[in-house]
Write an enzyme that holds these catalytic residues in place. Structure first.
Site, mmCIF file in Angstrom:
data_model
loop_
_atom_site.group_PDB
_atom_site.id
_atom_site.type_symbol
_atom_site.label_atom_id
_atom_site.label_comp_id
_atom_site.label_asym_id
_atom_site.label_seq_id
_atom_site.Cartn_x
_atom_site.Cartn_y
_atom_site.Cartn_z
ATOM 1 N N HIS A 134 26.769 -95.554 -33.313
ATOM 2 C CA HIS A 134 25.830 -96.504 -33.916
ATOM 3 C C HIS A 134 25.129 -95.775 -35.053
ATOM 4 O O HIS A 134 24.473 -94.745 -34.833
ATOM 5 C CB HIS A 134 24.822 -97.012 -32.892
ATOM 6 C CG HIS A 134 25.460 -97.821 -31.801
ATOM 7 N ND1 HIS A 134 25.137 -97.671 -30.470
ATOM 8 C CD2 HIS A 134 26.411 -98.783 -31.846
ATOM 9 C CE1 HIS A 134 25.856 -98.511 -29.741
ATOM 10 N NE2 HIS A 134 26.637 -99.195 -30.560
ATOM 11 N N GLU A 140 21.351 -94.387 -35.057
ATOM 12 C CA GLU A 140 20.874 -93.534 -33.960
ATOM 13 C C GLU A 140 20.969 -92.081 -34.412
ATOM 14 O O GLU A 140 21.931 -91.367 -34.149
ATOM 15 C CB GLU A 140 21.694 -93.815 -32.700
ATOM 16 C CG GLU A 140 21.503 -95.253 -32.238
ATOM 17 C CD GLU A 140 22.346 -95.641 -31.042
ATOM 18 O OE1 GLU A 140 22.224 -96.795 -30.597
ATOM 19 O OE2 GLU A 140 23.137 -94.803 -30.550
ATOM 20 N N HIS A 173 23.675 -90.920 -27.983
ATOM 21 C CA HIS A 173 23.078 -92.108 -28.593
ATOM 22 C C HIS A 173 21.554 -92.024 -28.484
ATOM 23 O O HIS A 173 21.009 -91.149 -27.811
ATOM 24 C CB HIS A 173 23.532 -93.376 -27.864
ATOM 25 C CG HIS A 173 24.970 -93.716 -28.053
ATOM 26 N ND1 HIS A 173 25.401 -94.782 -28.817
ATOM 27 C CD2 HIS A 173 26.099 -93.129 -27.582
ATOM 28 C CE1 HIS A 173 26.720 -94.843 -28.803
ATOM 29 N NE2 HIS A 173 27.167 -93.848 -28.053
ATOM 30 N N GLU A 226 21.698 -91.358 -23.607
ATOM 31 C CA GLU A 226 20.658 -92.084 -24.345
ATOM 32 C C GLU A 226 19.446 -91.171 -24.404
ATOM 33 O O GLU A 226 18.824 -90.893 -23.382
ATOM 34 C CB GLU A 226 20.318 -93.407 -23.653
ATOM 35 C CG GLU A 226 21.488 -94.377 -23.538
ATOM 36 C CD GLU A 226 21.814 -95.075 -24.854
ATOM 37 O OE1 GLU A 226 21.029 -94.924 -25.814
ATOM 38 O OE2 GLU A 226 22.844 -95.767 -24.904
#
Length: 366
Positions: free
Chosen positions: A75, A78, A168, A231
């Site tokens: 992404h 990010e 991410h 994450e």
């Protein structure tokens, strides 16, 4: 040897990639002759120890060297893990970080990175395992196919342990600021992965219970990797990240790259929260997916606050979603919602529902 232009690429791989440049030559030597590098295309770099020996502390003493793929920027907005990866490349090239494995660095979606957007047409992390073939007009589809081929080629040459860490940052806040997702493989989770996640100071792990179309799902299923999606915080623009907040994950990736044993250097960390046997940090809490909310139409109503944090708990009987004749009502004493997003395209996941399975999962590690 490496030219000055190529030294600039290795010294700031992020800036080089954002500029859309290509090196004058596609391979070379760095780290005073200790490391060979190969540029495979936009945002993709392979680094390998130049010497011929194949020992690695990550495996048994007589095993072959590990192969490690570390990705970020699947992404494009990010940014924190992209910056961390660029610094890792810099330090390997300068000889400041020992390289003891075959390492593939992937910056996943450079066009989206340059635009400062999550993606241009479609979420790249939903296009793997061949799903890109359904999106012929998407600018992300060729990149998904390319990254599958990169992983296939890299792990085709692997003989030792195989790892994939896909980094991410989340769109929203989280009860657990840093957490991991493990792809569904049909086998019990690996203790080696959970111990590594503990060393990375990952507070929680989410276990998928069905196959998906993410990059880590692809490499786990098709390349036989120990794979995870990390994450690590919230989305922020380049240059606005406090990278000290991700020191645990950065240190763990560096230990993986350097072939250092679990927890190397961590026992004296004042912020380590070390209370497990052997001086290692505790294992993460574990949550297992029990359902998901799929957006059927633009009429979807998600009955949670717009800024609800990931892993927010809801009690039995709570109505969480409505979409035409579809209703999702909490069935367990407590369910937590992860990645709630009513703005996704119809047909995509608008939220995951998970329950705590820490005790049984940690008891079944292999």
């Amino acid at each position: 040897m490496t030219s000055s232009a190529d030294s600039a690429m290795l010294g700031d791989f992020l800036a080089f990639t954002l500029a859309g440049d290509a090196p004058a030559v596609r391979d070379g030597i760095c780290a005073d002759g200790a490391v060979r590098w190969r540029w495979l295309g936009d945002g993709v770099l392979v680094l390998e120890p130049a010497e011929a020996d194949a020992s690695n502390a990550l495996d048994a003493p007589d095993a072959r060297r590990a192969s490690v793929l570390v990705s970020a920027g699947v992404h494009g907005d990010e940014t924190a893990p992209i910056e961390l990866l660029s610094f890792i490349v810099r330090d390997i090239a300068a000889g400041a970080l020992r390289l003891a494995c075959r390492l593939c660095i992937v910056l996943g979606n450079p066009p989206a990175m340059r635009a400062g957007d999550r993606y241009l047409d479609d979420d790249l992390n939903r296009l793997f395992s061949g799903r890109h073939a359904q999106f012929a007009d998407s600018r992300e589809a060729p990149r998904a196919a390319q990254l599958e081929a990169v992983a296939d080629g890299f792990f085709d040459d692997a003989f030792g342990a195989r790892w994939h860490v896909d980094m991410h940052t989340a769109i929203r806040a989280s009860v657990f600021e840093q957490f991991a997702l493990l792809p569904h493989t049909g086998t019990p989770p690996a203790r080696a992965m959970f111990e590594w996640l503990g060393d990375a100071r990952i507070a929680a792990v989410l276990l998928h219970t069905a196959k998906g179309n993410t990059y880590s799902h692809y490499t786990a299923e098709h390349c036989g990797t120990l794979a995870c999606t990390l994450e690590l915080g919230k989305v922020r623009p380049f240059g606005q990240n406090d990278l000290t907040r991700f020191a645990g994950a950065d240190r763990a990736v560096r230990h993986l790259v350097a072939g250092e044993p679990r927890g190397a250097g961590a026992g004296v960390d004042a912020d380590a929260d070390v209370d497990a046997p052997g001086g290692h940090p505790p294992m993460p809490r574990v949550f297992t997916v029990i359902d998901q909310i799929t957006k059927r139409s633009d009429a979807l109503a998600l009955h949670v606050a717009a800024d609800v944090a990931n892993f927010t708990p809801f009690v039995r009987g709570t109505l969480l979603a409505e979409d035409g004749d579809y209703r999702y009502i909490v069935r367990h004493d407590e369910e937590r919602i992860v990645f709630p997003n009513p703005k996704v395209k119809p047909g995509l996941r608008a939220g995951l529902l998970v329950v705590d399975t820490t005790r049984e999962t940690l008891g079944a590690l292999v």
